[in-house]
Enzyme design. Structure first.
Site, PDB file in Angstrom:
ATOM      1  N   VAL A  74     -12.132  26.115   3.461  1.00  0.00           N
ATOM      2  CA  VAL A  74     -11.008  27.066   3.484  1.00  0.00           C
ATOM      3  C   VAL A  74     -11.379  28.312   4.280  1.00  0.00           C
ATOM      4  CG1 VAL A  74      -9.586  28.585   2.028  1.00  0.00           C
ATOM      5  CG2 VAL A  74     -10.030  26.224   1.311  1.00  0.00           C
TER       6      VAL A  74
ATOM      7  N   THR B  16      -8.424  28.643  -4.809  1.00  0.00           N
ATOM      8  CA  THR B  16      -7.446  28.353  -5.859  1.00  0.00           C
ATOM      9  C   THR B  16      -8.022  28.834  -7.181  1.00  0.00           C
ATOM     10  OG1 THR B  16      -6.750  26.443  -4.618  1.00  0.00           O
ATOM     11  CG2 THR B  16      -6.114  26.501  -6.937  1.00  0.00           C
TER      12      THR B  16
ATOM     13  N   GLU C 191      -3.834  28.937  -0.120  1.00  0.00           N
ATOM     14  CA  GLU C 191      -3.746  28.098   1.084  1.00  0.00           C
ATOM     15  C   GLU C 191      -3.111  26.763   0.720  1.00  0.00           C
ATOM     16  OE1 GLU C 191      -5.622  25.236   1.292  1.00  0.00           O
ATOM     17  OE2 GLU C 191      -6.864  25.532  -0.481  1.00  0.00           O
TER      18      GLU C 191
ATOM     19  N   LEU D 156      -3.583  23.941   2.855  1.00  0.00           N
ATOM     20  CA  LEU D 156      -4.135  23.221   4.001  1.00  0.00           C
ATOM     21  C   LEU D 156      -4.523  21.798   3.631  1.00  0.00           C
ATOM     22  CD1 LEU D 156      -6.585  26.052   5.140  1.00  0.00           C
ATOM     23  CD2 LEU D 156      -4.209  25.687   5.879  1.00  0.00           C
ATOM     24  N   ARG D 157      -4.019  20.855   4.402  1.00  0.00           N
ATOM     25  CA  ARG D 157      -4.462  19.469   4.202  1.00  0.00           C
ATOM     26  C   ARG D 157      -5.645  19.198   5.103  1.00  0.00           C
ATOM     27  NH1 ARG D 157       0.595  16.613   6.176  1.00  0.00           N
ATOM     28  NH2 ARG D 157       0.438  18.507   7.422  1.00  0.00           N
TER      29      ARG D 157
ATOM     30  N   LYS E 248       0.477  27.757  -6.265  1.00  0.00           N
ATOM     31  CA  LYS E 248      -0.497  26.810  -5.704  1.00  0.00           C
ATOM     32  C   LYS E 248      -0.704  25.608  -6.641  1.00  0.00           C
ATOM     33  CE  LYS E 248      -3.718  24.865  -3.447  1.00  0.00           C
ATOM     34  NZ  LYS E 248      -4.802  25.180  -2.596  1.00  0.00           N
TER      35      LYS E 248
ATOM     36  N   ALA F  30       2.277   4.590  -1.594  1.00  0.00           N
ATOM     37  CA  ALA F  30       1.508   4.037  -2.723  1.00  0.00           C
ATOM     38  C   ALA F  30       0.091   3.725  -2.250  1.00  0.00           C
ATOM     39  CB  ALA F  30       2.183   2.777  -3.238  1.00  0.00           C
TER      40      ALA F  30
ATOM     41  N   GLY G 205      -7.302  11.391  -4.310  1.00  0.00           N
ATOM     42  CA  GLY G 205      -8.638  11.969  -4.458  1.00  0.00           C
ATOM     43  C   GLY G 205      -8.691  13.291  -3.715  1.00  0.00           C
TER      44      GLY G 205
ATOM     45  N   CYS H 136      -8.770  18.836  -3.954  1.00  0.00           N
ATOM     46  CA  CYS H 136      -7.719  19.656  -4.587  1.00  0.00           C
ATOM     47  C   CYS H 136      -6.945  18.963  -5.706  1.00  0.00           C
ATOM     48  CB  CYS H 136      -6.738  20.132  -3.525  1.00  0.00           C
ATOM     49  SG  CYS H 136      -7.433  21.423  -2.495  1.00  0.00           S
TER      50      CYS H 136
HETATM   51  C1  UDX Z   1      -3.948  18.767  -0.562  1.00  0.00           C
HETATM   52  C2  UDX Z   1      -2.596  19.464  -0.352  1.00  0.00           C
HETATM   53  O1  UDX Z   1      -1.746  18.626   0.429  1.00  0.00           O
HETATM   54  C3  UDX Z   1      -2.786  20.812   0.313  1.00  0.00           C
HETATM   55  O2  UDX Z   1      -1.545  21.494   0.440  1.00  0.00           O
HETATM   56  C4  UDX Z   1      -3.728  21.599  -0.599  1.00  0.00           C
HETATM   57  O3  UDX Z   1      -3.854  22.903  -0.290  1.00  0.00           O
HETATM   58  C5  UDX Z   1      -5.066  20.888  -0.684  1.00  0.00           C
HETATM   59  O4  UDX Z   1      -4.836  19.612  -1.267  1.00  0.00           O
HETATM   60  P1  UDX Z   1      -5.639  17.303   0.882  1.00  0.00           P
HETATM   61  O5  UDX Z   1      -6.402  17.148  -0.405  1.00  0.00           O
HETATM   62  O6  UDX Z   1      -6.374  17.655   2.107  1.00  0.00           O
HETATM   63  O7  UDX Z   1      -4.502  18.433   0.700  1.00  0.00           O
HETATM   64  O8  UDX Z   1      -4.921  15.926   1.179  1.00  0.00           O
HETATM   65  P2  UDX Z   1      -3.473  15.283   1.028  1.00  0.00           P
HETATM   66  O9  UDX Z   1      -3.024  14.813   2.346  1.00  0.00           O
HETATM   67  O10 UDX Z   1      -2.563  16.149   0.277  1.00  0.00           O
HETATM   68  O11 UDX Z   1      -3.836  13.982   0.143  1.00  0.00           O
HETATM   69  C6  UDX Z   1      -4.437  14.085  -1.140  1.00  0.00           C
HETATM   70  C7  UDX Z   1      -4.660  12.716  -1.727  1.00  0.00           C
HETATM   71  O12 UDX Z   1      -3.422  12.085  -2.006  1.00  0.00           O
HETATM   72  C8  UDX Z   1      -5.423  11.761  -0.809  1.00  0.00           C
HETATM   73  O13 UDX Z   1      -6.318  10.987  -1.568  1.00  0.00           O
HETATM   74  C9  UDX Z   1      -4.340  10.887  -0.217  1.00  0.00           C
HETATM   75  O14 UDX Z   1      -4.781   9.620   0.178  1.00  0.00           O
HETATM   76  C10 UDX Z   1      -3.379  10.799  -1.409  1.00  0.00           C
HETATM   77  N1  UDX Z   1      -2.008  10.498  -1.005  1.00  0.00           N
HETATM   78  C11 UDX Z   1      -1.305  11.413  -0.288  1.00  0.00           C
HETATM   79  C12 UDX Z   1      -1.431   9.309  -1.400  1.00  0.00           C
HETATM   80  O15 UDX Z   1      -2.066   8.475  -2.064  1.00  0.00           O
HETATM   81  N2  UDX Z   1      -0.135   9.071  -1.059  1.00  0.00           N
HETATM   82  C13 UDX Z   1       0.612   9.957  -0.346  1.00  0.00           C
HETATM   83  O16 UDX Z   1       1.796   9.666  -0.083  1.00  0.00           O
HETATM   84  C14 UDX Z   1      -0.003  11.163   0.059  1.00  0.00           C
END
Ligand code: UDX
Length: 463
Positions: free
Chosen positions: A11, A122, A151, A153-154, A207, A255, A260, A263
Protein backbone atom coordinates in the site's frame (compact mmCIF):
# COMPACT_ATOMS: atom_id res chain seq x y z
CA UNK A 1 2.45 19.28 -0.88
CA UNK A 2 5.01 17.26 1.10
CA UNK A 3 4.03 13.93 2.58
CA UNK A 4 5.68 11.09 4.46
CA UNK A 5 4.48 7.52 3.96
CA UNK A 6 5.27 5.20 6.87
CA UNK A 7 5.59 1.69 5.42
CA UNK A 8 7.14 0.73 2.09
CA UNK A 9 5.00 -2.36 1.59
CA UNK A 10 2.34 -2.85 -1.00
CA UNK A 11 0.00 0.00 0.00
CA UNK A 12 2.80 2.42 0.93
CA UNK A 13 4.73 1.96 -2.30
CA UNK A 14 1.72 2.16 -4.60
CA UNK A 15 0.20 5.13 -2.75
CA UNK A 16 3.56 6.93 -2.41
CA UNK A 17 4.36 6.56 -6.11
CA UNK A 18 0.84 7.61 -7.14
CA UNK A 19 0.82 10.65 -4.83
CA UNK A 20 4.07 11.68 -6.51
CA UNK A 21 2.27 11.36 -9.85
CA UNK A 22 -0.42 13.66 -8.46
CA UNK A 23 2.27 16.26 -7.76
CA UNK A 24 3.28 15.65 -4.13
CA UNK A 25 6.83 15.30 -2.86
CA UNK A 26 6.95 11.95 -1.06
CA UNK A 27 9.30 10.32 1.45
CA UNK A 28 8.66 6.63 2.12
CA UNK A 29 9.90 5.16 5.39
CA UNK A 30 10.74 1.44 5.31
CA UNK A 31 12.06 0.30 8.68
CA UNK A 32 12.74 -3.32 7.71
CA UNK A 33 16.43 -3.32 6.77
CA UNK A 34 16.12 -6.06 4.16
CA UNK A 35 13.25 -4.32 2.36
CA UNK A 36 14.93 -0.94 2.72
CA UNK A 37 18.14 -2.25 1.14
CA UNK A 38 16.17 -3.66 -1.77
CA UNK A 39 14.34 -0.36 -2.30
CA UNK A 40 17.54 1.66 -1.99
CA UNK A 41 19.11 -0.49 -4.70
CA UNK A 42 16.11 0.04 -6.96
CA UNK A 43 14.56 -3.40 -6.40
CA UNK A 44 10.92 -3.66 -5.32
CA UNK A 45 10.16 -6.24 -2.64
CA UNK A 46 6.76 -6.90 -4.28
CA UNK A 47 5.53 -7.44 -7.81
CA UNK A 48 2.93 -5.03 -9.15
CA UNK A 49 2.63 -4.28 -12.86
CA UNK A 50 4.06 -0.83 -13.69
CA UNK A 51 5.14 -0.02 -10.13
CA UNK A 52 8.91 -0.50 -10.54
CA UNK A 53 8.93 1.88 -13.51
CA UNK A 54 6.83 4.48 -11.70
CA UNK A 55 8.95 4.38 -8.52
CA UNK A 56 12.17 4.65 -10.47
CA UNK A 57 10.89 7.57 -12.61
CA UNK A 58 9.79 9.54 -9.52
CA UNK A 59 13.05 8.84 -7.69
CA UNK A 60 15.04 9.99 -10.69
CA UNK A 61 12.96 13.19 -10.81
CA UNK A 62 13.48 13.79 -7.06
CA UNK A 63 9.78 13.49 -6.25
CA UNK A 64 10.17 10.29 -4.22
CA UNK A 65 12.74 9.27 -1.63
CA UNK A 66 13.07 6.16 0.49
CA UNK A 67 14.56 6.33 3.99
CA UNK A 68 14.65 3.85 6.86
CA UNK A 69 13.91 5.99 9.90
CA UNK A 70 10.89 8.13 10.70
CA UNK A 71 12.98 11.07 11.89
CA UNK A 72 14.54 11.37 8.42
CA UNK A 73 11.14 11.78 6.81
CA UNK A 74 9.02 14.21 8.77
CA UNK A 75 10.79 17.57 8.51
CA UNK A 76 8.41 20.08 6.95
CA UNK A 77 5.79 17.55 5.87
CA UNK A 78 2.12 18.55 5.68
CA UNK A 79 0.80 15.04 6.23
CA UNK A 80 2.07 11.67 7.41
CA UNK A 81 0.34 8.59 6.01
CA UNK A 82 0.40 5.36 8.01
CA UNK A 83 0.64 2.42 5.63
CA UNK A 84 2.04 -0.21 7.97
CA UNK A 85 0.74 -3.79 8.18
CA UNK A 86 -2.36 -4.64 10.22
CA UNK A 87 -2.31 -8.45 10.13
CA UNK A 88 -5.02 -10.60 11.75
CA UNK A 89 -4.08 -11.08 15.39
CA UNK A 90 -3.40 -14.72 16.07
CA UNK A 91 -6.34 -16.48 17.66
CA UNK A 92 -9.06 -13.84 17.71
CA UNK A 93 -9.31 -12.36 14.20
CA UNK A 94 -8.88 -8.78 15.44
CA UNK A 95 -6.54 -6.58 13.40
CA UNK A 96 -3.12 -6.34 15.08
CA UNK A 97 -2.47 -2.60 15.49
CA UNK A 98 0.94 -2.78 17.12
CA UNK A 99 2.73 -1.43 14.01
CA UNK A 100 0.28 1.48 13.80
CA UNK A 101 0.70 2.52 17.43
CA UNK A 102 4.49 2.03 17.34
CA UNK A 103 4.62 4.43 14.40
CA UNK A 104 2.38 6.96 16.21
CA UNK A 105 4.65 6.85 19.28
CA UNK A 106 7.73 7.40 17.15
CA UNK A 107 6.04 10.27 15.35
CA UNK A 108 5.13 11.87 18.68
CA UNK A 109 8.86 11.90 19.46
CA UNK A 110 9.96 13.63 16.26
CA UNK A 111 7.18 15.86 14.88
CA UNK A 112 7.96 19.56 15.17
CA UNK A 113 4.95 21.35 13.73
CA UNK A 114 1.23 20.96 13.07
CA UNK A 115 0.71 17.83 11.00
CA UNK A 116 -2.08 15.62 9.71
CA UNK A 117 -1.84 11.92 10.52
CA UNK A 118 -3.67 9.81 7.96
CA UNK A 119 -4.38 6.10 8.22
CA UNK A 120 -4.07 4.33 4.86
CA UNK A 121 -3.78 0.93 6.52
CA UNK A 122 -7.11 -0.79 7.11
CA UNK A 123 -7.78 -0.15 10.78
CA UNK A 124 -10.69 -1.03 13.06
CA UNK A 125 -13.35 1.59 13.59
CA UNK A 126 -12.23 3.87 16.41
CA UNK A 127 -8.49 3.69 15.62
CA UNK A 128 -8.37 7.24 14.26
CA UNK A 129 -9.95 8.53 17.46
CA UNK A 130 -7.42 6.52 19.52
CA UNK A 131 -4.55 8.01 17.53
CA UNK A 132 -5.94 11.51 18.16
CA UNK A 133 -6.15 10.82 21.91
CA UNK A 134 -2.62 9.37 21.96
CA UNK A 135 -1.15 12.37 20.16
CA UNK A 136 -3.04 14.83 22.34
CA UNK A 137 -1.54 13.25 25.43
CA UNK A 138 1.98 12.69 24.04
CA UNK A 139 2.30 16.05 22.26
CA UNK A 140 -0.23 18.50 23.69
CA UNK A 141 1.94 21.30 22.25
CA UNK A 142 1.20 20.33 18.64
CA UNK A 143 -1.97 20.83 16.59
CA UNK A 144 -2.35 17.35 15.14
CA UNK A 145 -5.42 16.42 13.12
CA UNK A 146 -6.23 12.84 12.21
CA UNK A 147 -7.77 11.46 9.01
CA UNK A 148 -8.77 8.13 7.55
CA UNK A 149 -8.18 7.69 3.82
CA UNK A 150 -8.78 4.00 3.05
CA UNK A 151 -7.32 2.43 -0.07
CA UNK A 152 -9.33 0.31 -2.48
CA UNK A 153 -6.42 -1.08 -4.47
CA UNK A 154 -6.60 -4.46 -6.13
CA UNK A 155 -3.30 -6.25 -6.49
CA UNK A 156 -2.41 -6.46 -10.15
CA UNK A 157 -4.24 -3.25 -11.06
CA UNK A 158 -3.35 -1.06 -8.10
CA UNK A 159 -1.92 1.88 -10.06
CA UNK A 160 -4.95 2.00 -12.32
CA UNK A 161 -7.23 1.74 -9.24
CA UNK A 162 -5.38 4.60 -7.54
CA UNK A 163 -5.35 6.92 -10.54
CA UNK A 164 -8.91 6.12 -11.69
CA UNK A 165 -10.81 5.31 -8.51
CA UNK A 166 -14.57 4.88 -8.23
CA UNK A 167 -14.33 7.25 -5.26
CA UNK A 168 -11.94 8.79 -2.77
CA UNK A 169 -13.02 8.52 0.87
CA UNK A 170 -11.64 11.01 3.37
CA UNK A 171 -12.73 10.89 7.00
CA UNK A 172 -11.42 13.69 9.20
CA UNK A 173 -11.68 15.18 12.68
CA UNK A 174 -10.83 18.75 11.65
CA UNK A 175 -11.03 21.34 8.85
CA UNK A 176 -7.29 21.50 8.12
CA UNK A 177 -7.12 17.78 7.38
CA UNK A 178 -10.10 18.08 5.07
CA UNK A 179 -8.59 21.03 3.18
CA UNK A 180 -5.12 19.45 2.80
CA UNK A 181 -6.32 16.03 1.71
CA UNK A 182 -8.88 17.59 -0.61
CA UNK A 183 -5.99 19.52 -2.21
CA UNK A 184 -3.81 16.39 -2.46
CA UNK A 185 -6.50 14.59 -4.47
CA UNK A 186 -7.49 17.68 -6.47
CA UNK A 187 -6.00 16.37 -9.76
CA UNK A 188 -8.38 13.40 -9.52
CA UNK A 189 -11.36 15.49 -8.43
CA UNK A 190 -10.71 17.74 -11.42
CA UNK A 191 -11.21 14.71 -13.66
CA UNK A 192 -14.60 14.05 -12.11
CA UNK A 193 -13.66 11.56 -9.37
CA UNK A 194 -16.12 11.84 -6.51
CA UNK A 195 -14.54 12.61 -3.13
CA UNK A 196 -16.62 11.73 -0.11
CA UNK A 197 -15.82 13.58 3.12
CA UNK A 198 -17.02 11.84 6.27
CA UNK A 199 -16.19 11.57 9.95
CA UNK A 200 -13.33 9.26 10.96
CA UNK A 201 -15.48 6.32 12.04
CA UNK A 202 -17.56 6.24 8.86
CA UNK A 203 -14.47 6.30 6.62
CA UNK A 204 -12.93 3.43 8.60
CA UNK A 205 -16.13 1.42 8.33
CA UNK A 206 -16.57 2.09 4.58
CA UNK A 207 -13.40 0.09 3.91
CA UNK A 208 -14.50 -2.97 5.91
CA UNK A 209 -18.06 -2.82 4.65
CA UNK A 210 -16.97 -2.54 1.00
CA UNK A 211 -14.57 -5.47 1.18
CA UNK A 212 -17.03 -7.59 3.14
CA UNK A 213 -19.79 -6.87 0.63
CA UNK A 214 -17.56 -7.92 -2.28
CA UNK A 215 -16.56 -11.05 -0.36
CA UNK A 216 -20.24 -11.76 0.23
CA UNK A 217 -20.92 -11.47 -3.51
CA UNK A 218 -18.18 -14.02 -4.20
CA UNK A 219 -19.45 -16.43 -1.55
CA UNK A 220 -22.97 -16.07 -2.92
CA UNK A 221 -21.95 -16.98 -6.44
CA UNK A 222 -19.81 -19.85 -5.11
CA UNK A 223 -22.86 -21.29 -3.38
CA UNK A 224 -24.88 -20.77 -6.56
CA UNK A 225 -22.16 -22.71 -8.41
CA UNK A 226 -22.69 -25.69 -6.11
CA UNK A 227 -26.42 -25.42 -6.68
CA UNK A 228 -25.92 -25.20 -10.46
CA UNK A 229 -23.99 -28.47 -10.35
CA UNK A 230 -26.88 -30.18 -8.57
CA UNK A 231 -29.55 -28.71 -10.84
CA UNK A 232 -27.73 -28.98 -14.18
CA UNK A 233 -27.47 -25.21 -14.63
CA UNK A 234 -24.42 -23.16 -15.66
CA UNK A 235 -23.00 -20.63 -13.18
CA UNK A 236 -21.24 -18.49 -15.79
CA UNK A 237 -24.54 -17.88 -17.55
CA UNK A 238 -26.30 -17.42 -14.23
CA UNK A 239 -23.75 -14.74 -13.22
CA UNK A 240 -24.17 -13.06 -16.59
CA UNK A 241 -27.96 -13.07 -16.24
CA UNK A 242 -27.76 -11.65 -12.71
CA UNK A 243 -25.04 -9.13 -13.52
CA UNK A 244 -26.99 -7.55 -16.37
CA UNK A 245 -29.31 -6.15 -13.72
CA UNK A 246 -27.70 -2.77 -12.96
CA UNK A 247 -28.75 -3.06 -9.35
CA UNK A 248 -26.56 -6.17 -9.02
CA UNK A 249 -23.74 -5.48 -11.53
CA UNK A 250 -21.50 -8.07 -13.22
CA UNK A 251 -18.38 -7.75 -11.07
CA UNK A 252 -17.24 -10.16 -8.35
CA UNK A 253 -19.57 -12.86 -9.59
CA UNK A 254 -16.91 -15.26 -10.83
CA UNK A 255 -17.27 -18.57 -9.06
CA UNK A 256 -14.03 -20.17 -7.91
CA UNK A 257 -12.18 -21.94 -5.11
CA UNK A 258 -12.94 -19.23 -2.53
CA UNK A 259 -11.42 -15.81 -2.03
CA UNK A 260 -7.89 -15.29 -0.69
CA UNK A 261 -5.35 -12.48 -0.55
CA UNK A 262 -4.26 -9.95 1.99
CA UNK A 263 -7.61 -8.20 2.40
CA UNK A 264 -10.84 -10.15 2.08
CA UNK A 265 -10.06 -12.98 4.56
CA UNK A 266 -8.58 -10.54 7.11
CA UNK A 267 -11.16 -7.79 6.68
CA UNK A 268 -14.23 -10.03 6.85
CA UNK A 269 -12.90 -11.61 10.05
CA UNK A 270 -12.07 -8.22 11.53
CA UNK A 271 -15.49 -6.75 10.69
CA UNK A 272 -17.23 -9.74 12.26
CA UNK A 273 -15.18 -9.20 15.45
CA UNK A 274 -15.71 -5.42 15.47
CA UNK A 275 -19.46 -5.94 15.14
CA UNK A 276 -19.55 -8.58 17.89
CA UNK A 277 -17.62 -6.30 20.22
CA UNK A 278 -19.98 -3.43 19.40
CA UNK A 279 -22.99 -5.61 20.27
CA UNK A 280 -24.35 -5.58 16.71
CA UNK A 281 -23.19 -8.92 15.25
CA UNK A 282 -23.07 -9.14 11.46
CA UNK A 283 -24.35 -12.65 10.92
CA UNK A 284 -24.03 -12.37 7.14
CA UNK A 285 -20.33 -11.50 7.38
CA UNK A 286 -19.71 -14.25 9.95
CA UNK A 287 -21.32 -16.69 7.53
CA UNK A 288 -19.18 -15.44 4.63
CA UNK A 289 -16.04 -16.17 6.69
CA UNK A 290 -17.26 -19.69 7.47
CA UNK A 291 -18.54 -20.41 3.93
CA UNK A 292 -15.23 -19.35 2.41
CA UNK A 293 -13.15 -21.50 4.77
CA UNK A 294 -15.35 -24.52 4.08
CA UNK A 295 -15.14 -23.89 0.36
CA UNK A 296 -11.36 -23.70 0.24
CA UNK A 297 -11.14 -26.95 2.22
CA UNK A 298 -13.72 -28.64 -0.04
CA UNK A 299 -11.69 -28.04 -3.21
CA UNK A 300 -9.30 -30.91 -2.51
CA UNK A 301 -12.23 -33.31 -2.15
CA UNK A 302 -13.40 -32.20 -5.57
CA UNK A 303 -10.00 -32.97 -7.08
CA UNK A 304 -9.80 -36.34 -5.35
CA UNK A 305 -13.21 -37.38 -6.59
CA UNK A 306 -12.37 -36.16 -10.13
CA UNK A 307 -9.37 -38.50 -9.90
CA UNK A 308 -11.66 -41.45 -9.09
CA UNK A 309 -11.63 -41.32 -5.28
CA UNK A 310 -7.90 -41.51 -4.55
CA UNK A 311 -4.81 -39.56 -5.53
CA UNK A 312 -2.31 -41.90 -3.91
CA UNK A 313 0.65 -42.24 -6.27
CA UNK A 314 -1.06 -40.07 -8.90
CA UNK A 315 0.92 -37.34 -10.60
CA UNK A 316 -0.96 -34.05 -10.46
CA UNK A 317 0.03 -30.68 -11.96
CA UNK A 318 -1.18 -27.63 -10.07
CA UNK A 319 -1.15 -24.51 -12.24
CA UNK A 320 -1.56 -21.10 -10.64
CA UNK A 321 -0.45 -20.75 -7.03
CA UNK A 322 -1.01 -17.09 -6.14
CA UNK A 323 -4.37 -15.99 -4.72
CA UNK A 324 -5.20 -14.37 -8.06
CA UNK A 325 -3.39 -13.54 -11.30
CA UNK A 326 -0.93 -10.65 -11.89
CA UNK A 327 0.55 -10.77 -8.42
CA UNK A 328 3.24 -12.79 -6.65
CA UNK A 329 1.21 -12.73 -3.43
CA UNK A 330 0.54 -16.10 -1.79
CA UNK A 331 -1.32 -14.79 1.26
CA UNK A 332 -4.34 -17.00 1.97
CA UNK A 333 -4.07 -18.45 -1.54
CA UNK A 334 -6.44 -21.42 -2.01
CA UNK A 335 -3.59 -23.35 -3.67
CA UNK A 336 -1.75 -23.67 -0.34
CA UNK A 337 -4.38 -25.77 1.41
CA UNK A 338 -5.15 -27.73 -1.74
CA UNK A 339 -1.53 -28.76 -2.32
CA UNK A 340 -0.85 -29.61 1.32
CA UNK A 341 -3.82 -31.94 1.42
CA UNK A 342 -3.10 -33.53 -1.94
CA UNK A 343 0.43 -34.28 -0.74
CA UNK A 344 -0.97 -35.70 2.54
CA UNK A 345 -3.22 -37.93 0.45
CA UNK A 346 -0.19 -39.31 -1.40
CA UNK A 347 -0.27 -37.30 -4.65
CA UNK A 348 2.96 -36.42 -6.48
CA UNK A 349 2.73 -32.71 -7.26
CA UNK A 350 4.31 -30.66 -9.98
CA UNK A 351 3.55 -26.95 -9.69
CA UNK A 352 3.89 -23.83 -11.79
CA UNK A 353 3.02 -20.17 -11.38
CA UNK A 354 4.16 -17.31 -13.62
CA UNK A 355 5.11 -14.97 -10.73
CA UNK A 356 4.52 -16.63 -7.38
CA UNK A 357 7.01 -19.51 -7.20
CA UNK A 358 9.59 -17.76 -5.03
CA UNK A 359 7.02 -17.06 -2.32
CA UNK A 360 5.22 -20.36 -2.85
CA UNK A 361 8.33 -22.42 -2.04
CA UNK A 362 8.16 -21.25 1.57
CA UNK A 363 4.51 -22.21 2.00
CA UNK A 364 4.31 -25.54 0.22
CA UNK A 365 5.67 -28.98 1.12
CA UNK A 366 9.30 -29.61 0.18
CA UNK A 367 8.17 -32.57 -1.92
CA UNK A 368 6.46 -30.33 -4.48
CA UNK A 369 8.36 -30.24 -7.75
CA UNK A 370 8.37 -26.60 -8.94
CA UNK A 371 8.61 -26.42 -12.71
CA UNK A 372 9.90 -23.53 -14.82
CA UNK A 373 6.99 -23.61 -17.28
CA UNK A 374 3.41 -24.82 -17.48
CA UNK A 375 4.51 -27.26 -20.11
CA UNK A 376 7.04 -29.00 -17.90
CA UNK A 377 4.59 -29.14 -15.01
CA UNK A 378 1.98 -30.82 -17.22
CA UNK A 379 4.29 -33.29 -18.86
CA UNK A 380 3.17 -36.86 -18.17
CA UNK A 381 0.73 -36.07 -15.32
CA UNK A 382 -2.45 -37.98 -14.57
CA UNK A 383 -4.46 -34.87 -13.79
CA UNK A 384 -4.12 -31.08 -14.07
CA UNK A 385 -5.66 -28.61 -11.65
CA UNK A 386 -5.97 -24.91 -12.52
CA UNK A 387 -6.27 -22.83 -9.35
CA UNK A 388 -5.52 -19.30 -10.63
CA UNK A 389 -6.67 -17.83 -13.94
CA UNK A 390 -3.40 -16.44 -15.27
CA UNK A 391 -3.80 -15.09 -18.84
CA UNK A 392 -1.20 -17.48 -20.22
CA UNK A 393 -3.33 -20.47 -19.19
CA UNK A 394 -6.20 -19.19 -21.35
CA UNK A 395 -4.07 -19.71 -24.44
CA UNK A 396 -3.45 -23.39 -23.71
CA UNK A 397 -4.61 -25.47 -26.61
CA UNK A 398 -6.78 -28.37 -25.34
CA UNK A 399 -5.29 -30.84 -27.83
CA UNK A 400 -1.79 -29.91 -26.74
CA UNK A 401 -2.82 -30.24 -23.13
CA UNK A 402 -4.26 -33.69 -23.74
CA UNK A 403 -1.15 -34.80 -25.57
CA UNK A 404 1.20 -33.53 -22.89
CA UNK A 405 -0.58 -35.20 -20.00
CA UNK A 406 -0.60 -38.92 -19.41
CA UNK A 407 -4.14 -38.90 -18.03
CA UNK A 408 -7.20 -36.97 -19.13
CA UNK A 409 -8.57 -35.33 -15.99
CA UNK A 410 -8.59 -31.54 -15.83
CA UNK A 411 -10.04 -29.73 -12.81
CA UNK A 412 -10.54 -26.06 -13.65
CA UNK A 413 -11.34 -24.19 -10.42
CA UNK A 414 -11.62 -20.84 -12.28
CA UNK A 415 -13.68 -21.80 -15.32
CA UNK A 416 -10.85 -20.81 -17.63
CA UNK A 417 -11.81 -23.26 -20.37
CA UNK A 418 -14.88 -24.05 -22.42
CA UNK A 419 -16.24 -27.44 -21.27
CA UNK A 420 -17.40 -28.52 -24.74
CA UNK A 421 -14.03 -27.74 -26.37
CA UNK A 422 -12.22 -29.64 -23.64
CA UNK A 423 -14.56 -32.63 -24.08
CA UNK A 424 -13.99 -32.62 -27.83
CA UNK A 425 -10.24 -32.80 -27.15
CA UNK A 426 -10.88 -35.96 -25.14
CA UNK A 427 -10.42 -34.31 -21.76
CA UNK A 428 -12.51 -35.26 -18.74
CA UNK A 429 -13.21 -31.71 -17.68
CA UNK A 430 -14.48 -30.55 -14.30
CA UNK A 431 -15.27 -26.84 -14.05
CA UNK A 432 -17.03 -24.97 -11.26
CA UNK A 433 -20.82 -24.84 -11.43
CA UNK A 434 -20.97 -26.16 -14.97
CA UNK A 435 -22.44 -29.15 -16.70
CA UNK A 436 -20.14 -32.09 -17.33
CA UNK A 437 -19.65 -32.77 -21.03
CA UNK A 438 -18.88 -36.35 -21.99
CA UNK A 439 -15.26 -36.49 -23.18
CA UNK A 440 -14.64 -37.87 -26.64
CA UNK A 441 -13.11 -41.27 -26.09
CA UNK A 442 -9.94 -41.43 -28.13
CA UNK A 443 -8.60 -44.59 -26.55
CA UNK A 444 -9.47 -46.66 -29.63
CA UNK A 445 -7.41 -44.37 -31.83
CA UNK A 446 -3.73 -45.01 -32.35
CA UNK A 447 -1.60 -43.34 -29.73
CA UNK A 448 -1.68 -39.61 -30.25
CA UNK A 449 1.08 -38.88 -27.81
CA UNK A 450 3.62 -36.85 -29.72
CA UNK A 451 7.01 -35.90 -28.39
CA UNK A 452 6.25 -32.98 -26.19
CA UNK A 453 8.42 -30.47 -28.09
CA UNK A 454 6.56 -31.34 -31.29
CA UNK A 455 3.19 -30.80 -29.65
CA UNK A 456 4.17 -27.36 -28.47
CA UNK A 457 5.80 -26.35 -31.68
CA UNK A 458 2.50 -27.28 -33.31
CA UNK A 459 0.23 -25.43 -30.96
CA UNK A 460 2.40 -22.48 -29.90
CA UNK A 461 0.06 -22.55 -27.03
CA UNK A 462 1.22 -22.82 -23.51
CA UNK A 463 4.20 -20.56 -23.11
C1 UDX B 1 -9.28 -6.48 -2.64
C2 UDX B 1 -10.28 -5.36 -2.98
O1 UDX B 1 -10.81 -5.58 -4.29
C3 UDX B 1 -9.61 -4.00 -2.89
O2 UDX B 1 -10.55 -2.96 -3.14
C4 UDX B 1 -9.07 -3.90 -1.47
O3 UDX B 1 -8.62 -2.68 -1.12
C5 UDX B 1 -8.03 -4.98 -1.24
O4 UDX B 1 -8.68 -6.24 -1.38
P1 UDX B 1 -7.37 -7.84 -3.89
O5 UDX B 1 -7.29 -8.65 -2.62
O6 UDX B 1 -6.12 -7.36 -4.50
O7 UDX B 1 -8.28 -6.54 -3.64
O8 UDX B 1 -8.07 -8.75 -4.98
P2 UDX B 1 -9.52 -8.91 -5.63
O9 UDX B 1 -9.40 -8.76 -7.08
O10 UDX B 1 -10.52 -8.10 -4.95
O11 UDX B 1 -9.79 -10.47 -5.32
C6 UDX B 1 -9.81 -10.99 -4.00
C7 UDX B 1 -10.08 -12.47 -4.02
O12 UDX B 1 -11.39 -12.73 -4.49
C8 UDX B 1 -9.14 -13.26 -4.93
O13 UDX B 1 -8.81 -14.48 -4.32
C9 UDX B 1 -9.97 -13.51 -6.18
O14 UDX B 1 -9.59 -14.64 -6.90
C10 UDX B 1 -11.36 -13.67 -5.56
N1 UDX B 1 -12.43 -13.37 -6.50
C11 UDX B 1 -12.60 -12.10 -6.94
C12 UDX B 1 -13.30 -14.38 -6.88
O15 UDX B 1 -13.16 -15.54 -6.46
N2 UDX B 1 -14.33 -14.07 -7.71
C13 UDX B 1 -14.54 -12.81 -8.19
O16 UDX B 1 -15.51 -12.61 -8.94
C14 UDX B 1 -13.63 -11.80 -7.79
Amino acid sequence: MRIAMIGGGYVGLVSGACFATLGATVVIVEADQHRFNALRDGRLPIYEPGLAELVSAHRAAGRLRVVNAINEAVDGVDAVFLAVGTPSRRGDGHADLSYVFDAVEQLAGVLRGPTILVTKSTVPVGTGARIATMMASLRPDLAIEVASNPEFLREGSAIEDFMNPDRVVIGTNGPRAQAHLGALYQPLTAQGVRTLFTDLETAELIKYASNSFLALKISFINEMADLCEKLGADVTQLACGMGLDHRIGPKFLRAGPGFGGSCFPKDTQALARIAQDAGAPTRLVETVVAVNETRKAAMTGRIISACGGSVRGRRIAVLGLTFKPDTDDMRDAPAIGIIHRLVDEGAIITAYDPMGMDHARFQLPARVNFCPTARTALNGVDAAVFVTEWAEFRTIDPDALRETMRGRVVVDLRNIFDPATMATAGIIYHGIGRKLCAATNRSDQPSQRLPVEQVYARSLSII
